[in-house]
Design a protein around this motif. Structure first.
Motif, short mmCIF file in Angstrom:
data_model
loop_
_atom_site.label_atom_id
_atom_site.label_comp_id
_atom_site.label_asym_id
_atom_site.label_seq_id
_atom_site.Cartn_x
_atom_site.Cartn_y
_atom_site.Cartn_z
N GLU A 40 0.96 -1.30 0.11
CA GLU A 40 0.09 0.10 0.02
C GLU A 40 1.02 1.14 0.12
N GLY A 41 0.35 2.32 -0.98
CA GLY A 41 1.44 3.56 -0.89
C GLY A 41 2.36 3.48 -2.00
N ASP A 42 2.71 2.30 -2.47
CA ASP A 42 3.73 2.09 -3.71
C ASP A 42 3.10 2.94 -4.91
N ILE A 43 4.05 3.48 -5.69
CA ILE A 43 3.55 4.01 -7.10
C ILE A 43 4.03 3.17 -7.99
N ILE A 44 2.95 3.00 -8.94
CA ILE A 44 3.24 2.16 -10.15
C ILE A 44 3.32 2.77 -11.43
N ILE A 45 4.04 2.77 -12.33
CA ILE A 45 4.01 3.41 -13.81
C ILE A 45 3.36 2.11 -14.54
N VAL A 46 2.16 2.51 -15.38
CA VAL A 46 1.45 1.52 -16.06
C VAL A 46 1.60 2.03 -17.53
N GLU A 47 1.98 1.08 -18.42
CA GLU A 47 2.15 1.20 -20.04
C GLU A 47 1.12 0.57 -20.81
N PRO A 48 -0.12 1.46 -21.00
CA PRO A 48 -1.37 0.96 -21.95
C PRO A 48 -0.98 -0.16 -23.06
N ASP A 49 0.05 0.09 -23.59
CA ASP A 49 0.40 -0.61 -24.71
C ASP A 49 1.26 -1.73 -24.63
N GLY A 50 1.55 -2.03 -23.26
CA GLY A 50 2.70 -2.97 -22.95
C GLY A 50 2.38 -4.21 -23.38
N ALA A 51 3.48 -5.05 -23.69
CA ALA A 51 3.45 -6.50 -24.12
C ALA A 51 2.66 -7.44 -22.94
#
Length: 119
Positions: A40-51
C-alpha cells in the motif's frame, strides 16, 4: 482488503484534455492483495500498450472495477491472480479485453533505492 488503483486511467472526455490513451501513467497502490511485491502506497507506472505475457503485473477492469493483478497463463487461457490471496481465488478471463496496461515500474515514495523495473 483489496489492491485497487487510487484513480482509473484517463478515458472519455478527460482523456482528450491532454493525456493520450497510449501514454504511460502513474497510480498509487491501495490495499494488500499484491503483497509482498506491491505494498500500500507504492507508486506504479503503467504502460497501456505494454506487451502481455505470463507473469506480467497488469491493470485490469474485470466487472467494472479497476484492479492490479498478476496475469497468469492457464491450460484454458488466462486468469488474474492476487499474490496475497488464498489458492484457487484466481479470476478466469474469457479473453484479455479487460486488461488495460502492464506495470513497467514500481517506486516506493521516499525510497529511491527501492525502485524496480519490470521490463
Amino acid at each position: 482488503m483489496s489492491c485497487h488503483c487510487a484513480s482509473p486511467p484517463p478515458s472519455g472526455p478527460q482523456a482528450d484534455a491532454g493525456c493520450s490513451g497510449g501514454e504511460s501513467f502513474a497510480l498509487r497502490v491501495l490495499g494488500c492483495d499484491m503483497e509482498p511485491e506491491f505494498r500500500e502506497g507504492d507508486i506504479i507506472i503503467v504502460e497501456p500498450d505494454g506487451a502481455l505475457k505470463d507473469g506480467s503485473f497488469v491493470l485490469a477492469r474485470p466487472g467494472g472495477e479497476w484492479t492490479l493483478r498478476q496475469l497468469a497463463r492457464t491450460g484454458a487461457g488466462w486468469c488474474l491472480r492476487a499474490l496475497n490471496a488464498p489458492a484457487g481465488s484466481e479470476l478466469p478471463l474469457p479473453d484479455l479485453s479487460c486488461v488495460h496496461g502492464v506495470v513497467i515500474q514500481k517506486a516506493v515514495p521516499g525510497r529511491r533505492k527501492l525502485t524496480r523495473n519490470y521490463i
